[in-house]
Design a protein around this motif. Structure first.
Motif, PDB file in Angstrom:
ATOM      1  N   SER A 148      19.225 -40.715  36.288  1.00 34.49           N
ATOM      2  CA  SER A 148      19.458 -40.366  34.884  1.00 34.49           C
ATOM      3  C   SER A 148      20.799 -39.665  34.673  1.00 34.49           C
ATOM      4  CB  SER A 148      18.326 -39.481  34.368  1.00 34.49           C
ATOM      5  OG  SER A 148      18.248 -38.285  35.115  1.00 34.49           O
ATOM      6  N   GLU A 149      21.305 -39.007  35.694  1.00 38.98           N
ATOM      7  CA  GLU A 149      22.580 -38.287  35.583  1.00 38.98           C
ATOM      8  C   GLU A 149      23.776 -39.092  36.092  1.00 38.98           C
ATOM      9  OE1 GLU A 149      22.090 -34.634  37.688  1.00 38.98           O
ATOM     10  OE2 GLU A 149      20.513 -33.918  36.344  1.00 38.98           O
ATOM     11  N   ARG A 150      23.559 -39.982  37.037  1.00 36.28           N
ATOM     12  CA  ARG A 150      24.685 -40.631  37.719  1.00 36.28           C
ATOM     13  C   ARG A 150      24.707 -42.139  37.589  1.00 36.28           C
ATOM     14  NH1 ARG A 150      26.015 -37.179  42.257  1.00 36.28           N
ATOM     15  NH2 ARG A 150      27.789 -38.532  42.536  1.00 36.28           N
ATOM     16  N   ARG A 151      23.848 -42.704  36.756  1.00 36.41           N
ATOM     17  CA  ARG A 151      23.810 -44.157  36.626  1.00 36.41           C
ATOM     18  C   ARG A 151      25.137 -44.687  36.103  1.00 36.41           C
ATOM     19  NH1 ARG A 151      20.082 -45.716  31.496  1.00 36.41           N
ATOM     20  NH2 ARG A 151      21.133 -47.701  31.801  1.00 36.41           N
ATOM     21  N   GLY A 152      25.494 -45.877  36.584  1.00 33.75           N
ATOM     22  CA  GLY A 152      26.726 -46.506  36.132  1.00 33.75           C
ATOM     23  C   GLY A 152      27.983 -45.958  36.774  1.00 33.75           C
ATOM     24  N   GLN A 153      27.825 -45.145  37.799  1.00 32.31           N
ATOM     25  CA  GLN A 153      28.982 -44.586  38.505  1.00 32.31           C
ATOM     26  C   GLN A 153      28.988 -45.114  39.937  1.00 32.31           C
ATOM     27  OE1 GLN A 153      29.177 -40.290  38.259  1.00 32.31           O
ATOM     28  NE2 GLN A 153      28.063 -40.317  36.326  1.00 32.31           N
ATOM     29  N   ALA A 154      30.157 -45.494  40.403  1.00 31.71           N
ATOM     30  CA  ALA A 154      30.265 -45.966  41.787  1.00 31.71           C
ATOM     31  C   ALA A 154      30.125 -44.778  42.734  1.00 31.71           C
ATOM     32  CB  ALA A 154      31.599 -46.661  42.009  1.00 31.71           C
ATOM     33  N   GLU A 155      29.263 -44.941  43.705  1.00 28.65           N
ATOM     34  CA  GLU A 155      29.015 -43.921  44.726  1.00 28.65           C
ATOM     35  C   GLU A 155      29.264 -44.557  46.081  1.00 28.65           C
ATOM     36  OE1 GLU A 155      27.983 -40.815  43.897  1.00 28.65           O
ATOM     37  OE2 GLU A 155      27.624 -41.238  41.778  1.00 28.65           O
ATOM     38  N   ARG A 156      29.677 -43.762  47.019  1.00 26.02           N
ATOM     39  CA  ARG A 156      29.868 -44.252  48.388  1.00 26.02           C
ATOM     40  C   ARG A 156      28.624 -43.929  49.185  1.00 26.02           C
ATOM     41  NH1 ARG A 156      32.801 -48.227  50.181  1.00 26.02           N
ATOM     42  NH2 ARG A 156      33.327 -47.988  52.333  1.00 26.02           N
ATOM     43  N   ALA A 157      28.015 -44.921  49.798  1.00 24.22           N
ATOM     44  CA  ALA A 157      26.833 -44.749  50.634  1.00 24.22           C
ATOM     45  C   ALA A 157      27.097 -45.438  51.959  1.00 24.22           C
ATOM     46  CB  ALA A 157      25.606 -45.336  49.962  1.00 24.22           C
ATOM     47  N   GLU A 158      27.184 -44.634  52.985  1.00 29.18           N
ATOM     48  CA  GLU A 158      27.508 -45.132  54.317  1.00 29.18           C
ATOM     49  C   GLU A 158      28.830 -45.894  54.266  1.00 29.18           C
ATOM     50  OE1 GLU A 158      24.094 -47.044  56.001  1.00 29.18           O
ATOM     51  OE2 GLU A 158      22.779 -45.474  55.238  1.00 29.18           O
ATOM     52  N   ASP A 159      28.810 -47.202  54.439  1.00 28.51           N
ATOM     53  CA  ASP A 159      30.072 -47.950  54.483  1.00 28.51           C
ATOM     54  C   ASP A 159      30.221 -48.927  53.326  1.00 28.51           C
ATOM     55  OD1 ASP A 159      28.109 -49.667  55.301  1.00 28.51           O
ATOM     56  OD2 ASP A 159      29.257 -50.548  56.925  1.00 28.51           O
ATOM     57  N   ALA A 198      25.740 -51.596  29.839  1.00 25.87           N
ATOM     58  CA  ALA A 198      26.927 -50.808  30.192  1.00 25.87           C
ATOM     59  C   ALA A 198      27.009 -50.615  31.708  1.00 25.87           C
ATOM     60  CB  ALA A 198      26.906 -49.458  29.474  1.00 25.87           C
ATOM     61  N   ASP A 199      25.870 -50.359  32.348  1.00 27.14           N
ATOM     62  CA  ASP A 199      25.843 -50.230  33.810  1.00 27.14           C
ATOM     63  C   ASP A 199      26.289 -51.528  34.474  1.00 27.14           C
ATOM     64  OD1 ASP A 199      24.814 -47.687  33.422  1.00 27.14           O
ATOM     65  OD2 ASP A 199      22.762 -48.244  33.935  1.00 27.14           O
ATOM     66  N   LEU A 200      25.806 -52.655  33.965  1.00 25.43           N
ATOM     67  CA  LEU A 200      26.181 -53.949  34.549  1.00 25.43           C
ATOM     68  C   LEU A 200      27.667 -54.245  34.344  1.00 25.43           C
ATOM     69  CD1 LEU A 200      23.092 -56.154  33.651  1.00 25.43           C
ATOM     70  CD2 LEU A 200      23.591 -54.949  35.784  1.00 25.43           C
ATOM     71  N   ARG A 201      28.222 -53.786  33.237  1.00 23.96           N
ATOM     72  CA  ARG A 201      29.670 -53.963  33.018  1.00 23.96           C
ATOM     73  C   ARG A 201      30.472 -53.175  34.049  1.00 23.96           C
ATOM     74  NH1 ARG A 201      27.992 -53.200  27.562  1.00 23.96           N
ATOM     75  NH2 ARG A 201      27.797 -55.247  26.587  1.00 23.96           N
ATOM     76  N   VAL A 202      29.979 -52.008  34.416  1.00 23.64           N
ATOM     77  CA  VAL A 202      30.647 -51.219  35.457  1.00 23.64           C
ATOM     78  C   VAL A 202      30.617 -51.979  36.773  1.00 23.64           C
ATOM     79  CG1 VAL A 202      30.510 -49.091  36.840  1.00 23.64           C
ATOM     80  CG2 VAL A 202      30.201 -48.988  34.357  1.00 23.64           C
ATOM     81  N   VAL A 203      29.490 -52.579  37.088  1.00 22.99           N
ATOM     82  CA  VAL A 203      29.371 -53.378  38.324  1.00 22.99           C
ATOM     83  C   VAL A 203      30.383 -54.527  38.296  1.00 22.99           C
ATOM     84  CG1 VAL A 203      27.879 -54.908  39.670  1.00 22.99           C
ATOM     85  CG2 VAL A 203      26.953 -52.782  38.698  1.00 22.99           C
ATOM     86  N   ARG A 204      30.417 -55.238  37.185  1.00 21.02           N
ATOM     87  CA  ARG A 204      31.359 -56.371  37.067  1.00 21.02           C
ATOM     88  C   ARG A 204      32.798 -55.908  37.239  1.00 21.02           C
ATOM     89  NH1 ARG A 204      31.204 -59.505  31.603  1.00 21.02           N
ATOM     90  NH2 ARG A 204      32.067 -57.539  30.943  1.00 21.02           N
ATOM     91  N   ALA A 205      33.162 -54.808  36.598  1.00 23.04           N
ATOM     92  CA  ALA A 205      34.524 -54.289  36.723  1.00 23.04           C
ATOM     93  C   ALA A 205      34.825 -53.843  38.146  1.00 23.04           C
ATOM     94  CB  ALA A 205      34.743 -53.132  35.748  1.00 23.04           C
ATOM     95  N   HIS A 206      33.840 -53.254  38.789  1.00 21.42           N
ATOM     96  CA  HIS A 206      34.032 -52.781  40.170  1.00 21.42           C
ATOM     97  C   HIS A 206      34.234 -53.949  41.133  1.00 21.42           C
ATOM     98  CE1 HIS A 206      33.809 -49.692  43.230  1.00 21.42           C
ATOM     99  NE2 HIS A 206      33.042 -50.493  43.941  1.00 21.42           N
ATOM    100  N   LEU A 207      33.563 -55.046  40.863  1.00 21.87           N
ATOM    101  CA  LEU A 207      33.699 -56.218  41.718  1.00 21.87           C
ATOM    102  C   LEU A 207      35.003 -56.980  41.460  1.00 21.87           C
ATOM    103  CD1 LEU A 207      30.056 -57.602  41.576  1.00 21.87           C
ATOM    104  CD2 LEU A 207      31.164 -56.423  43.484  1.00 21.87           C
TER     105      LEU A 207
END
Length: 57
Positions: free
Chosen positions: A9-20, A47-56
């Motif tokens: 609920s606080e961090r959705r839609g943000q890129a996070e680093r997990a392991e590699d 909006a979350d999916l748009r972040v994924v698309r932009a990140h890719l």
């Protein structure tokens, strides 16, 4: 993956680093159907999916 302290609920839609690799958390799509304001929930999910698309790229 992101640990028990991670709150979607606080961090959705943000890129996070997990392991590699990068992770972008979002809600489960079915939660949109249960939300009191479905339109708002759906727009947040998109909006979350748009972040994924932009990140890719």
């Amino acid at each position: 993956m992101l640990g028990s302290a991670f709150k979607v609920s606080e961090r959705r839609g943000q890129a996070e680093r997990a392991e590699d690799h990068d992770v972008i958390a979002t809600v489960h799509p079915s939660s949109v159907l249960r939300a009191p304001d479905r339109d708002e929930a759906y727009q947040g999910f998109l909006a979350d999916l748009r972040v994924v698309r932009a990140h890719l790229g």
